[in-house]
Write a protein that holds these residues in place. Sequence first.
Motif, short mmCIF file in Angstrom:
data_model
loop_
_atom_site.label_atom_id
_atom_site.label_comp_id
_atom_site.label_asym_id
_atom_site.label_seq_id
_atom_site.Cartn_x
_atom_site.Cartn_y
_atom_site.Cartn_z
N TYR A 147 -3.20 7.60 -4.01
CA TYR A 147 -1.61 7.51 -3.66
C TYR A 147 -1.53 6.17 -3.03
N LYS A 148 -2.38 5.51 -2.69
CA LYS A 148 -1.98 4.19 -2.10
C LYS A 148 -2.03 2.96 -3.28
N SER A 149 -2.94 3.42 -4.45
CA SER A 149 -3.11 2.32 -5.51
C SER A 149 -1.83 1.67 -6.12
N ALA A 150 -1.73 0.53 -6.29
CA ALA A 150 -0.64 0.20 -7.00
C ALA A 150 -0.26 0.71 -8.51
N ALA A 151 -1.23 1.09 -8.94
CA ALA A 151 -0.82 1.89 -10.16
C ALA A 151 0.09 3.05 -10.24
N TYR A 152 -0.38 4.02 -9.14
CA TYR A 152 0.26 5.05 -8.77
C TYR A 152 1.58 4.92 -8.29
N ARG A 153 1.98 3.99 -7.40
CA ARG A 153 3.05 3.57 -6.80
C ARG A 153 4.32 3.12 -7.87
N SER A 154 3.53 2.38 -8.67
CA SER A 154 4.57 1.79 -9.63
C SER A 154 4.70 3.04 -10.92
N ARG A 155 3.89 3.72 -11.36
CA ARG A 155 3.94 4.34 -12.56
C ARG A 155 4.74 5.92 -12.21
N ALA A 156 4.45 6.12 -11.00
CA ALA A 156 4.88 7.43 -10.65
C ALA A 156 6.56 7.67 -11.05
N VAL A 157 7.09 6.49 -10.77
CA VAL A 157 8.58 6.46 -11.03
C VAL A 157 9.03 6.32 -12.50
N GLU B 27 9.75 -0.92 10.68
CA GLU B 27 9.29 -2.16 10.64
C GLU B 27 7.77 -2.44 10.18
N TRP B 28 6.92 -1.31 10.70
CA TRP B 28 5.40 -1.29 10.25
C TRP B 28 5.70 -1.19 8.68
N ALA B 29 6.30 -0.29 8.25
CA ALA B 29 6.19 0.16 6.64
C ALA B 29 6.50 -1.08 5.92
N GLU B 30 7.68 -1.85 6.59
CA GLU B 30 8.37 -2.90 5.91
C GLU B 30 7.17 -4.14 5.70
N THR B 31 6.53 -4.16 6.88
CA THR B 31 5.50 -5.25 6.78
C THR B 31 4.29 -5.08 6.11
N LEU B 32 3.87 -3.67 6.18
CA LEU B 32 2.63 -3.32 5.11
C LEU B 32 3.10 -3.57 3.89
N ALA B 33 4.21 -3.12 3.34
CA ALA B 33 4.89 -3.18 2.04
C ALA B 33 5.07 -4.64 1.50
N ALA B 34 5.29 -5.50 2.47
CA ALA B 34 5.18 -7.04 2.03
C ALA B 34 3.98 -7.69 1.82
N GLU B 35 2.85 -7.10 2.76
CA GLU B 35 1.60 -7.54 2.60
C GLU B 35 1.27 -7.03 0.87
N LEU B 36 1.34 -5.91 0.46
CA LEU B 36 0.95 -5.17 -0.63
C LEU B 36 1.75 -5.98 -1.71
N LYS B 37 3.03 -6.07 -1.35
CA LYS B 37 3.78 -6.86 -2.33
C LYS B 37 3.33 -8.29 -2.63
N ALA B 38 2.69 -8.99 -1.85
CA ALA B 38 2.02 -10.38 -1.63
C ALA B 38 0.75 -10.38 -2.68
N ALA B 39 0.05 -9.37 -2.08
CA ALA B 39 -1.20 -9.11 -2.87
C ALA B 39 -0.76 -8.95 -4.58
N GLU B 40 -0.12 -8.14 -4.77
CA GLU B 40 0.28 -7.98 -6.13
C GLU B 40 0.99 -9.00 -6.98
N ASP B 41 1.60 -9.91 -6.16
CA ASP B 41 2.11 -11.34 -6.45
C ASP B 41 1.15 -12.32 -6.75
N ARG B 42 0.12 -12.22 -5.76
CA ARG B 42 -1.06 -13.08 -6.26
C ARG B 42 -1.91 -12.71 -7.38
N GLY B 43 -1.55 -11.66 -8.14
CA GLY B 43 -2.36 -10.89 -9.20
C GLY B 43 -3.55 -10.10 -9.00
N GLN B 44 -3.34 -9.50 -7.56
CA GLN B 44 -4.29 -8.54 -7.18
C GLN B 44 -3.93 -7.13 -6.74
N PRO B 45 -3.46 -6.54 -7.67
CA PRO B 45 -2.83 -5.25 -7.21
C PRO B 45 -3.90 -4.42 -6.85
#
Lengths: 229, 110
Positions: A147-157, B27-45
């Motif tokens: 549920y936390k994976s980037a794949a599920y989060r992006s592909r579910a939609v 605010e927590w969810a936004e900060t966590l989302a930003a960290e996840l997004k940053a990792a994806e942007d670095r090419g580390q989904p």
Amino acid sequence: MSTRRRDFLAATGAAAAEGNLHAQDSHGHDHQAVPSDPALRVKALESLLVEKGLVDPAALDALIDTFEHKVGPRNGARVVARAWVDPAYKQRLLAGAAPAIAELGYSSQHGEHMVVLENGPKVHNLVVCTLCSCYPWPVLGLPPVWYKSAAYRSRAVIDPRGVMREFGLELPEDVEVRVWDSTAELRYLVLPERPAGTANLSEDQLAALVTRDAMVGVAKVTAASGGQA
Amino acid sequence: MFAEPWQAQAFALAVKLSEQGHFTWKEWAETLAAELKAAEDRGQPDDGSRYYEHWLAALERLVTGRGLADRPALLARKDAWADAYRHTPHGKPVVLNVVLNRDAPPDTSL
């Protein structure tokens, strides 16, 4: 320091001791190996915040204990089973999820809004959190890794049917798929369809059939499912 | 649920600090989302297995951003813990004052 925290330290020490076989210093002293970088960062955060009186170690332990032992998909399964056997309860649940869920003793301290989504013969609901991992903790516990994976989060939609197919769920084309994106303030629980052939089951027996995956929407409940949540 | 104990501790710290009003859960969810997004942007989904590393980064960001602790203090404390492990004999509980009193003889009363 509570027993649990001593366990945490002891467990860390035991793990460290294993690694130590390769890491003894040149004096041959049997000192402890240093924990991982994230483990040290958490210890730094926690010890500083505890010293400043900003967090209470006992409260941290109690919270972890709750999530490890008391909260999980069995809670949601009881909500679903009750809704299946009690039409008045189901009505209350769909009208206002949080109070109806609290009737069974499950509540959130965060005050986020809960919505229950009812599946039917022509409608199937799927829940995701595209930005992070918002999830209905009081009824499902903490989310699974996928549920936390980037794949599920992006592909579910983008491709919900493809995602569901990977979970082994193939829906007829005439079933409408609705995807719900959770937020910090709004969490969703899917109310799956009651499977055929379960008219004689008790509420407890029904609850045993309800899986976590069905309450997220990546599976259906069948008379043979259950036990995996 | 938690692959390692530190993940549980990091989880609980975020929830408790938010409950105490140091930041909202939004605010927590936004900060966590930003960290996840940053990792994806670095090419580390993330496949979900490194989720709590992002969680920890978000926690550090909010704790320092809200002035609950500063980065140098966190780094110094992290080093102190690492030192404490290096200087604690195997089988003894690791406590921070081992380092703070490093020159003193080890406390054998533990």
